[in-house]
Design a protein around this motif. Sequence first.
Motif, PDB file in Angstrom:
ATOM      1  N   ASP A   1       7.831   9.093  -0.990  1.00 42.02           N
ATOM      2  CA  ASP A   1       7.493   8.640  -2.342  1.00 42.02           C
ATOM      3  C   ASP A   1       7.951   7.195  -2.582  1.00 42.02           C
ATOM      4  O   ASP A   1       7.786   6.653  -3.673  1.00 42.02           O
ATOM      5  CB  ASP A   1       8.079   9.577  -3.414  1.00 42.02           C
ATOM      6  CG  ASP A   1       9.571   9.727  -3.258  1.00 42.02           C
ATOM      7  OD1 ASP A   1      10.181   9.011  -2.443  1.00 42.02           O
ATOM      8  OD2 ASP A   1      10.141  10.594  -3.962  1.00 42.02           O
ATOM      9  N   ARG A   2       8.529   6.573  -1.574  1.00 40.75           N
ATOM     10  CA  ARG A   2       8.940   5.168  -1.716  1.00 40.75           C
ATOM     11  C   ARG A   2       8.347   4.376  -0.565  1.00 40.75           C
ATOM     12  O   ARG A   2       8.493   4.755   0.593  1.00 40.75           O
ATOM     13  CB  ARG A   2      10.463   5.090  -1.677  1.00 40.75           C
ATOM     14  CG  ARG A   2      11.010   3.690  -1.836  1.00 40.75           C
ATOM     15  CD  ARG A   2      12.523   3.746  -1.956  1.00 40.75           C
ATOM     16  NE  ARG A   2      13.072   2.398  -1.901  1.00 40.75           N
ATOM     17  CZ  ARG A   2      14.266   2.065  -2.352  1.00 40.75           C
ATOM     18  NH1 ARG A   2      15.037   2.975  -2.896  1.00 40.75           N
ATOM     19  NH2 ARG A   2      14.715   0.831  -2.256  1.00 40.75           N
ATOM     20  N   HIS A   3       7.656   3.283  -0.889  1.00 47.70           N
ATOM     21  CA  HIS A   3       6.971   2.507   0.143  1.00 47.70           C
ATOM     22  C   HIS A   3       7.509   1.082   0.221  1.00 47.70           C
ATOM     23  O   HIS A   3       8.104   0.579  -0.716  1.00 47.70           O
ATOM     24  CB  HIS A   3       5.455   2.543  -0.091  1.00 47.70           C
ATOM     25  CG  HIS A   3       4.905   3.927   0.032  1.00 47.70           C
ATOM     26  ND1 HIS A   3       4.700   4.534   1.248  1.00 47.70           N
ATOM     27  CD2 HIS A   3       4.591   4.853  -0.906  1.00 47.70           C
ATOM     28  CE1 HIS A   3       4.251   5.766   1.054  1.00 47.70           C
ATOM     29  NE2 HIS A   3       4.178   5.986  -0.248  1.00 47.70           N
TER      30      HIS A   3
ATOM     31  N   THR B   1       0.865  -1.176   0.000  1.00 46.29           N
ATOM     32  CA  THR B   1       0.000   0.000   0.000  1.00 46.29           C
ATOM     33  C   THR B   1       0.905   1.231   0.000  1.00 46.29           C
ATOM     34  O   THR B   1       2.126   1.107  -0.049  1.00 46.29           O
ATOM     35  CB  THR B   1      -0.888   0.037   1.254  1.00 46.29           C
ATOM     36  OG1 THR B   1      -0.043   0.079   2.413  1.00 46.29           O
ATOM     37  CG2 THR B   1      -1.773  -1.196   1.331  1.00 46.29           C
ATOM     38  N   THR B   2       0.341   2.399   0.045  1.00 43.43           N
ATOM     39  CA  THR B   2       1.178   3.605   0.032  1.00 43.43           C
ATOM     40  C   THR B   2       1.287   4.195   1.430  1.00 43.43           C
ATOM     41  O   THR B   2       1.462   5.393   1.604  1.00 43.43           O
ATOM     42  CB  THR B   2       0.579   4.651  -0.934  1.00 43.43           C
ATOM     43  OG1 THR B   2      -0.767   4.903  -0.512  1.00 43.43           O
ATOM     44  CG2 THR B   2       0.556   4.126  -2.357  1.00 43.43           C
TER      45      THR B   2
END
Lengths: 345, 345
Positions: B195-197, B186-187
């Motif tokens: 911006d990176r998960h 998920t984010t």
Amino acid sequence: MERKNRYRMAILGATGAVGRRMLSTLERRGVPVEDIRLLASPRSAGTTISFRGEDLVVEAVSPESFEGVDIALFSAGASASAEWAPVAVERGAVVIDNSSAFRMHEDVPLVVPEVNPHALAHHRGIIANPNCSTIQLVVVLHALREFGLEHVTISTYQAVSGMGQRAIDALLEEVQRTQAGESDVTTVFPVVKQDRHVPMAFNVVPQCDIFLDNGYTKEEMKLVNESRKILELPSLRVTPTAVRVPVLYGHAESVSVRFQQPVTVEQVRERLANAENVVLVDDPASYSYPHPRLAEGRGETFVGRIRQDLDDPCGVLMFIVADNLLKGAAWNAVQIAEKLMEMAR
Amino acid sequence: MERKNRYRMAILGATGAVGRRMLSTLERRGVPVEDIRLLASPRSAGTTISFRGEDLVVEAVSPESFEGVDIALFSAGASASAEWAPVAVERGAVVIDNSSAFRMHEDVPLVVPEVNPHALAHHRGIIANPNCSTIQLVVVLHALREFGLEHVTISTYQAVSGMGQRAIDALLEEVQRTQAGESDVTTVFPVVKQDRHVPMAFNVVPQCDIFLDNGYTKEEMKLVNESRKILELPSLRVTPTAVRVPVLYGHAESVSVRFQQPVTVEQVRERLANAENVVLVDDPASYSYPHPRLAEGRGETFVGRIRQDLDDPCGVLMFIVADNLLKGAAWNAVQIAEKLMEMAR
């Protein structure tokens, strides 16, 4: 062991989580295998497992199973190892044993190929593969030994697969039951043989393996004693806490190392970037650090979150991750087999 | 604050995971509440939440919301606190703020009622509730301070609910997707705004909150700075690693404490058994130790796995667990409110 172009091998415990990965690692690494016997208890015999496109049938282990075998990889638990390793050695095989049965025996080398391959020069037929959480730790510590290793404080985050396929199935079942609103405790965690069990789904459990008289668990004392033996540093201080987490594959370790001299983060990164089979994943600016899902299926050891102790110029913290079934077990055992083949003459 | 039989209260962030528990904790603990206003952003206004059998409607926060309020509990994030706390204070309310906005301000008490209730004697209308992982740590350390606290090494195992209701939902969604064989990221993790998960299901992630310039995360530095302030030990050494684990409720902490003098396990157990709101769960023989699922829904701090450092008579290890939304947030805030009521005259 005699030098050959191709070797005859056997795997005892071939149907287990580690045994299956021993076989697939032999295939992935292109080990020169002439033929391989898959062995297990009579209960698991008859299972077929694929190797290089061929279906092999698992046989019930017997003394004759080891006839003509050059190298036997064992992963069927400590009591099976205690029973069958001497038998295999008598039939002429070299045994690489993944159990704890022989690890601390004085005449049994305990080997991580990146760290102490020289220990393979002298053996009496049995070579021990270290405990999973120890292997990934010493691969990293070894790369930093020139700074003088003094004290290692370690808290682990250990995947359930360290307890075998049954534990993988049990965690998935517990997670499903929890989500269905049902009572979720299986009879697997933290130790199958215990009469008291603890839920593992959405939980962390500070017990890996049984308790010893000193209040530490067996897993914690393995970290101490095996690290000292492999690194050949009998007085290295190790302060261990071993914790099981609801992860399927990959052990993580939060490690604080005190060196005998001031060491910078840059020095540590430089050594680890150049260390054999170590992957440096360490850039906070791009949110890069190791985690179990990154290490799953890989044979290397991953390290990041490298930072100076806030108050001690001799202290450095880091986070170490590896696939416990691969580098922590099957992969390391196969690497040992390859080293033995290299050294054969 | 004036002494009253019953107090007028408000909760800002009433629809969040902590806000809802602030309300239920007021009810469970029987706090003498005259009336209570549930406040939130305009987006969440209109929700109804039950309190003492009555349905209350959540209002959009405005300056008038705080008119006549004695005590306002805030849990709507640091920027909402920075905006609304001065407004509430101006209208005459005392604000107990669960965000990090004011914690390290010199004129803002940072309070754990079992540790430093005296700090409540002097405030300018704002009292800060500490970070969840810090609260459970200092409750235990405080009970052992007579031995001389020198150095605390801590690795955390933090539940996703520390990131709010959204993270609870996201973990459950990721687990379901993984089991369905779908891509599961998920984010949300490790930080929504990044911006990176990273996947959280069946994983452990060594990042809680954002990174700071020194390579530590904000969560790690909170453990250092807040512990020093609450314990009034500005030179206490704290060596922190904060890690997120796939647990819904309850933070666990693997802690090694070095004291200024030799201390035995029996001495530590005796002090903790008698400490306020601490539950000693520590019997290896019966596999008793704390874990998050044991602490869920409870207001106390649980401690076990107490054992001597293997090489240092001044060192003791332990495992500390508490419900991060209760003792780590809502429960502690309500305890502060009760202390203020006791001290009012």
